[in-house]
Design a protein around this motif. Structure first.
Motif, PDB file in Angstrom:
ATOM      1  N   GLY A  79       0.846  -1.244  -0.020  1.00 51.65           N
ATOM      2  CA  GLY A  79       0.014  -0.102   0.033  1.00 51.65           C
ATOM      3  C   GLY A  79       0.921   1.383  -0.119  1.00 51.65           C
ATOM      4  N   GLU A  80       2.174   1.113  -0.028  1.00 51.55           N
ATOM      5  CA  GLU A  80       2.914   2.272   0.069  1.00 51.55           C
ATOM      6  C   GLU A  80       3.682   2.580  -1.296  1.00 51.55           C
ATOM      7  N   ILE A 133       2.956   1.550 -12.146  1.00 51.56           N
ATOM      8  CA  ILE A 133       4.094   1.491 -12.535  1.00 51.56           C
ATOM      9  C   ILE A 133       4.826   2.453 -13.280  1.00 51.56           C
ATOM     10  N   ILE A 134       5.832   3.011 -12.708  1.00 54.54           N
ATOM     11  CA  ILE A 134       6.553   4.367 -13.759  1.00 54.54           C
ATOM     12  C   ILE A 134       8.051   3.839 -13.743  1.00 54.54           C
ATOM     13  N   GLU A 171       1.739  -3.602  -4.314  1.00 55.16           N
ATOM     14  CA  GLU A 171       0.648  -4.203  -3.646  1.00 55.16           C
ATOM     15  C   GLU A 171       1.353  -5.739  -3.649  1.00 55.16           C
ATOM     16  N   LEU A 172       0.513  -6.502  -2.831  1.00 53.19           N
ATOM     17  CA  LEU A 172       0.963  -7.955  -2.501  1.00 53.19           C
ATOM     18  C   LEU A 172       1.559  -8.781  -3.707  1.00 53.19           C
ATOM     19  N   ASN A 205      10.025  -8.894  -1.728  1.00 54.54           N
ATOM     20  CA  ASN A 205       8.915  -9.576  -0.899  1.00 54.54           C
ATOM     21  C   ASN A 205       7.866  -8.332  -0.336  1.00 54.54           C
ATOM     22  N   VAL A 206       6.500  -8.664  -0.739  1.00 55.63           N
ATOM     23  CA  VAL A 206       5.807  -7.329  -0.140  1.00 55.63           C
ATOM     24  C   VAL A 206       4.984  -7.997   1.067  1.00 55.63           C
ATOM     25  N   VAL A 207       5.090  -7.228   1.859  1.00 54.87           N
ATOM     26  CA  VAL A 207       4.566  -7.965   3.422  1.00 54.87           C
ATOM     27  C   VAL A 207       2.928  -7.077   3.636  1.00 54.87           C
TER      28      VAL A 207
END
Ligand SMILES: *[C@@H]1O[C@H](CO)[C@@H](O)[C@H](O)[C@H]1NC(C)=O
Ligand SMILES: *[C@@H]1O[C@H](CO)[C@@H](O)[C@H](O)[C@H]1NC(C)=O
Ligand SMILES: *[C@@H]1O[C@H](CO)[C@@H](O)[C@H](O)[C@H]1NC(C)=O
Ligand SMILES: *[C@@H]1O[C@H](CO)[C@@H](O)[C@H](O)[C@H]1NC(C)=O
Ligand SMILES: *[C@@H]1O[C@H](CO)[C@@H](O)[C@H](O)[C@H]1NC(C)=O
Ligand SMILES: *[C@@H]1O[C@H](CO)[C@@H](O)[C@H](O)[C@H]1NC(C)=O
Ligand SMILES: *[C@@H]1O[C@H](CO)[C@@H](O)[C@H](O)[C@H]1NC(C)=O
Ligand SMILES: *[C@@H]1O[C@H](CO)[C@@H](O)[C@H](O)[C@H]1NC(C)=O
Ligand SMILES: *[C@@H]1O[C@H](CO)[C@@H](O)[C@H](O)[C@H]1NC(C)=O
Ligand SMILES: *[C@@H]1O[C@H](CO)[C@@H](O)[C@H](O)[C@H]1NC(C)=O
Length: 405
Positions: free
Chosen positions: A34-35, A76-77, A89-90, A110-112
């Motif tokens: 989310g960041e 995405i940029i 996002e996850l 790894n997205v938490v």
């Protein structure tokens, strides 16, 4: 060392500073769902040799490498060395590749997810140790997102009201916790936030003191056999110092001796007030004339004190026995005095009561008709005189039914 500390330390070390924010040289990267997030290739050559050399970004999907471009996802940029996510996002977890001519770099991302009530993830914290009474300094700065709309500081996810940036104060033990900087960013008219969390640990004053035990070096304790005694040992010491009872092992030779768990109280300077008692139950001859010693040991020194148990003189009446004896003696005297007083006042009634009770009257068997003979001349005196009252009223009342006029 804590398991998560190694990658975190490396993570911090390997974000190398450049003029346009830090590049990402590490292989394993953790991001917070989310960041906004970015990956930046670390170019070690001073200038890109040929501006026309194509830069390509790939994501390793299950079906193979997929080239990323700005139309592959609205989030995405791409610009030159940087891949940005607004936000991440996850499902962005996976392997990413950067290719420029023969140069290539890979990352494993790894997205938490966020915990329900958590404003940060424990997998992404920067650990800091601050000494108590020294300056606690938390700077909310972000090397990449340098122009946030505003920033807010949270402690353990509770907003710190009116916090200044940088946040600064003299550290106290209650200040320990997770400090999260939240940076608000505006992108394409939308508001995003990025967090940066410090795990701040407050430790005691690192200047060690010389540990000292309280009380005299040698104490003689008078004891009675069969009683229990508690020998106290306490010290002011450093956090890592140890306090213990010497030359004595649990249940070996002395099953009646037992060492207490001990207590520790932290002072505001980060020192410890520690205490440990030795309990001797049912004192026997073997416990006497022996030295029981307690020590405190630290880097700065050692201190020892001893106790010797001495048998109390048996002739000595113990204090509590003496007090009890006194109370009993006084009570008995009071009772005796009362009984004597009552006996004196009611002596006649008591004799009569005794006679009545035993139904025995030894005057009946002594061969005499009367116990006493009183002669009184009634006519010559006034009827209300003293003698008249004695003869006619008091005598018959006191002497009872056997009185004959
Ligand atoms: C930051 O953003 C996340 C998700 O985008 C949101 O859940 C969270 O409440 C935001 N935090 C603050 C302090 O606004
Ligand atoms: C840059 O690369 C292109 C082809 O990739 C080449 O034609 C050009 O000469 C190169 N320029 C320099 C300055 O190396
Ligand atoms: C992509 O991932 C697969 C398995 O996850 C791996 O075998 C392969 O080498 C990866 N390819 C690249 C170019 O990293
Ligand atoms: C961008 O990538 C998508 C697939 O991810 C592809 O269909 C599209 O043609 C690409 N666009 C450009 C300009 O390369
Ligand atoms: C990834 O997740 C985001 C939000 O959860 C969603 O909008 C997006 O469509 C997902 N993308 C893919 C490729 O599944
Ligand atoms: C890439 O590397 C190969 C072999 O190492 C070399 O022949 C080639 O010229 C290199 N290409 C560029 C653009 O540097
Ligand atoms: C934060 O610091 C404390 C004390 O050093 C430590 O016990 C804890 O594991 C740390 N938390 C994380 C998430 O690293
Ligand atoms: C920061 O800005 C956001 C959006 O403008 C706002 O919701 C938030 O309340 C602001 N925080 C502070 C502390 O001003
Ligand atoms: C040790 O402390 C306890 C409680 O504080 C006290 O009752 C006891 O008398 C002390 N022992 C000695 C030997 O002073
Ligand atoms: C302890 O020492 C005293 C004199 O110091 C001595 O009279 C006594 O017999 C000793 N008791 C034991 C049990 O050794």
């Amino acid at each position: 060392m804590h398991r998560t500390e190694i990658p975190l330390a490396l993570l911090v070390l390997t974000f190398l500073g450049t003029s346009e924010g830090t590049c990402t040289s590490r292989l394993h990267i953790t991001a917070f769902e989310g960041e906004p997030f970015y990956l930046k290739y670390c170019s070690f050559s001073s200038e890109r040799e040929n501006k026309t050399t194509a830069i390509k970004w790939y994501k390793n999907e299950s079906h193979g490498l997929v080239e990323l471009n700005s139309s592959s996802s609205p989030r995405i940029i791409l610009h030159d060395y940087v891949l940005e996510f607004w936000p991440i996002e996850l499902n962005d977890s996976g392997s990413y590749s950067f290719r420029m001519g023969n140069d290539t770099h890979d990352w494993k991302l790894n997205v938490v997810g966020r915990g329900k009530h958590s404003c940060f993830t424990e997998k992404l914290v920067i650990s800091k140790v601050v000494e108590v009474k020294k300056s606690l300094h938390v700077a909310c700065e972000h090397s990449y997102y340098q122009k946030p709309v505003n920033r807010t500081l949270y402690k353990d996810c509770q907003k710190i009201e009116n916090s200044k940036n940088p946040f600064s104060k003299n550290a106290e033990f209650e200040d320990q916790g997770y400090y999260t900087c939240v940076f608000f960013l505006r992108h394409n008219g939308k508001l995003f936030n990025v967090t940066k969390t410090f795990n701040i640990t407050i430790v005691g004053d690192r200047n060690n003191i010389i540990p000292v035990l309280h009380g005299p070096k040698l104490t003689h304790v008078k004891v009675e056999l069969g009683k229990d005694i508690q020998l106290n040992c306490s010290a002011l010491m450093n956090e890592k110092d140890k306090i213990y009872w010497n030359n004595w092992k649990e249940n070996e030779n002395d099953p009646n001796i037992h060492e207490e768990e001990g207590q520790r109280i932290r002072t505001s300077e980060g020192k410890l007030l520690a205490s440990k008692a030795l309990i001797i139950k049912n004192i026997n001859e073997k416990n006497l004339n022996r030295s029981y010693s307690c020590s405190v040991v630290g880097k700065e020194g050692i201190d020892t004190k001893s106790f010797i148990l001495l048998k109390k003189d048996v002739i000595d009446i113990p204090g509590h026995v003496f007090t009890r004896g006194m109370i009993v003696a006084v009570l008995i005297s009071v009772v005796i005095v009362c009984l004597v007083t009552v006996g004196v006042i009611y002596r006649v009634d008591l004799v009569l009561f005794y006679r009545h009770f035993t139904r025995r009257d030894e005057t009946l068997t002594d061969g005499k008709t009367y116990d006493a003979f009183v002669s009184y001349l009634k006519e010559c005196r006034p009827e209300n005189g003293e003698e008249h009252a004695f003869a006619v009223e008091i005598l018959p009342r006191v002497l009872g039914e056997t009185f004959w006029v």
